[in-house]
Design an enzyme around this catalytic site. Structure first.
Site, PDB file in Angstrom:
ATOM      1  N   SER A 242       0.845  -1.196   0.000  1.00  0.00           N
ATOM      2  CA  SER A 242       0.000   0.000   0.000  1.00  0.00           C
ATOM      3  C   SER A 242       0.876   1.240   0.000  1.00  0.00           C
ATOM      4  CB  SER A 242      -0.917   0.027   1.233  1.00  0.00           C
ATOM      5  OG  SER A 242      -1.816  -1.055   1.217  1.00  0.00           O
ATOM      6  N   SER A 280      -3.118  -3.796  -3.127  1.00  0.00           N
ATOM      7  CA  SER A 280      -2.469  -2.570  -2.661  1.00  0.00           C
ATOM      8  C   SER A 280      -3.508  -1.495  -2.368  1.00  0.00           C
ATOM      9  CB  SER A 280      -1.494  -2.054  -3.737  1.00  0.00           C
ATOM     10  OG  SER A 280      -0.707  -0.987  -3.250  1.00  0.00           O
ATOM     11  N   ASP A 282      -4.040   2.186  -2.054  1.00  0.00           N
ATOM     12  CA  ASP A 282      -3.321   3.404  -2.458  1.00  0.00           C
ATOM     13  C   ASP A 282      -4.257   4.598  -2.399  1.00  0.00           C
ATOM     14  OD1 ASP A 282      -0.883   1.931  -3.194  1.00  0.00           O
ATOM     15  OD2 ASP A 282      -2.144   1.100  -4.773  1.00  0.00           O
TER      16      ASP A 282
END
Length: 365
Positions: A242, A280, A282
């Site tokens: 992340s 991830s 983000d």
């Protein structure tokens, strides 16, 4: 010359001082998110025994009671595999009323508790019944005993109390203590851009908690490929992780254009080779510190806001500033990080500067 640069690298981990210049715009004085006047940052780092490698980073838009003097803000979700508490209210109302807390995935609850305790500690907040704590995270479980939940609410409050203007520690500190980026040791990184006077003279500052993957590029150089370390090499390595990105500016822009600014910051992540993989999380949080845009909690009913904002046509230079500062903040996080051994003997090495610098610095024969 290269040996001289490597000697400097041991003492100063920021690439710009080693001749690696990212982008075309000038940086602020400190090349930090704290170049945006009023912004303060605090870290709480927990490195204990062989298993605990975690921490907290707190970002404050100004030094006063944030709940009583809210700031315009917006959040952009690049990939939503994560936990960003408070995001829906920020995007619904267009303002931020708490410090921004970054920590590890399983300590988000403690982040909320710490922010609530901090906010209710102000005498003028004694009657409030709701606090929208904004808490983001990345997963540091490879190096940190994340299930032990070693961050507590008092740690969060301490990080807030540690917040100050001025130079920031980068690398293995605060919320970046146990993170991994592009297969190397990640961490906290920061950068800023100062627009020339003819473009408004505004400052954009960025802070990142880097913990993601892809194929590392620095200034367009395929560093990850050259080092033979990148996501999916031999179908064995993962790009999951992340990245939390916080963008601050003193430009007078409202939540709508802050959302647009946040979207451009995500382009900066892409320029480093990040791919926002399936696993991830983000996120970009953007806010303006411009004093004329503060939202008073105690405004009278039907009292009209008298606010002046930049036109859409004036945003392009700020977009470029956010892209460049995000890219450099991520690179700074990698250059500042050092080798770390943690949970279950796992070890992550820092970016090998002795191999990377020759790729980036082209000396004359």
């Amino acid at each position: 010359m290269m040996s001289h640069l490597l000697h400097e690298a041991n003492a100063q981990q920021r690439p710009r001082e080693m001749g690696v210049t990212i982008g075309v715009l000038s940086t602020g004085t400190l090349n930090s998110i704290t170049d945006v006047q009023g912004v303060q940052v605090g870290h709480l780092t927990k490195i204990e025994g062989s298993e605990i490698r975690t921490g907290v980073t707190a970002i404050l838009p100004h030094e006063n009671n944030i709940f009583q003097q809210k700031v315009p803000a917006a959040i952009y979700v690049g990939n939503g595999f994560g936990k960003l508490v408070g995001s829906t209210q920020v995007n619904e109302l267009g303002n931020l009323e708490s410090p921004i807390i970054l920590t590890n995935t399983l300590s988000v609850a403690q982040g909320i508790e710490g922010v609530i305790n901090y906010t209710l500690g102000f005498q003028e907040n004694r009657d409030i019944l709701s606090v929208n704590a904004v808490v983001g995270e990345t997963n540091d479980g490879y190096l940190n005993d994340i299930q032990g939940r070693h961050v507590n609410a008092s740690d969060v409050q301490q990080a807030i109390q540690n917040a100050a203007p001025g130079p920031l520690e980068e690398g293995n500190v605060g919320a970046g203590t146990g993170t991994v980026c592009f297969g190397f040791k990640g961490g906290i990184g920061t950068s800023s851009r100062k627009l020339p006077d003819e473009l408004g003279g505004f400052t954009v500052g960025v802070l990142v908690q880097s913990n993601f993957g892809g194929v590392l590029q620095i200034n367009g150089v395929k560093v990850g490929e050259a080092l033979g370390q990148y996501a999916f090499k031999g179908q064995l390595e993962s790009a999951d992780g992340s990245c939390m990105i916080v963008v601050a500016t003193d430009a007078p822009i409202d939540a709508r254009n802050l959302k647009r600014l946040a979207q451009r910051a995500f382009l900066g992540l892409g320029k480093t080779g990040g791919i926002a993989s399936n696993g991830s999380g983000d996120y970009v949080i953007a806010f303006s510190t411009h004093k004329d845009l503060r939202i008073s909690h105690r405004a009278k009913p039907l009292e009209l806001l008298d606010q002046k904002n930049l036109r859409n046509e004036d945003m392009s230079a700020l977009f470029l500033a956010a892209i460049e500062a995000t890219e450099e903040a991520i690179v700074n996080s990698l250059f500042a990080a050092t080798d770390m051994k943690g949970r279950s003997g796992h070890e992550i090495n820092a970016l090998p500067l002795e191999e990377v610098l020759p790729l980036l610095i082209h000396t004359k024969p």
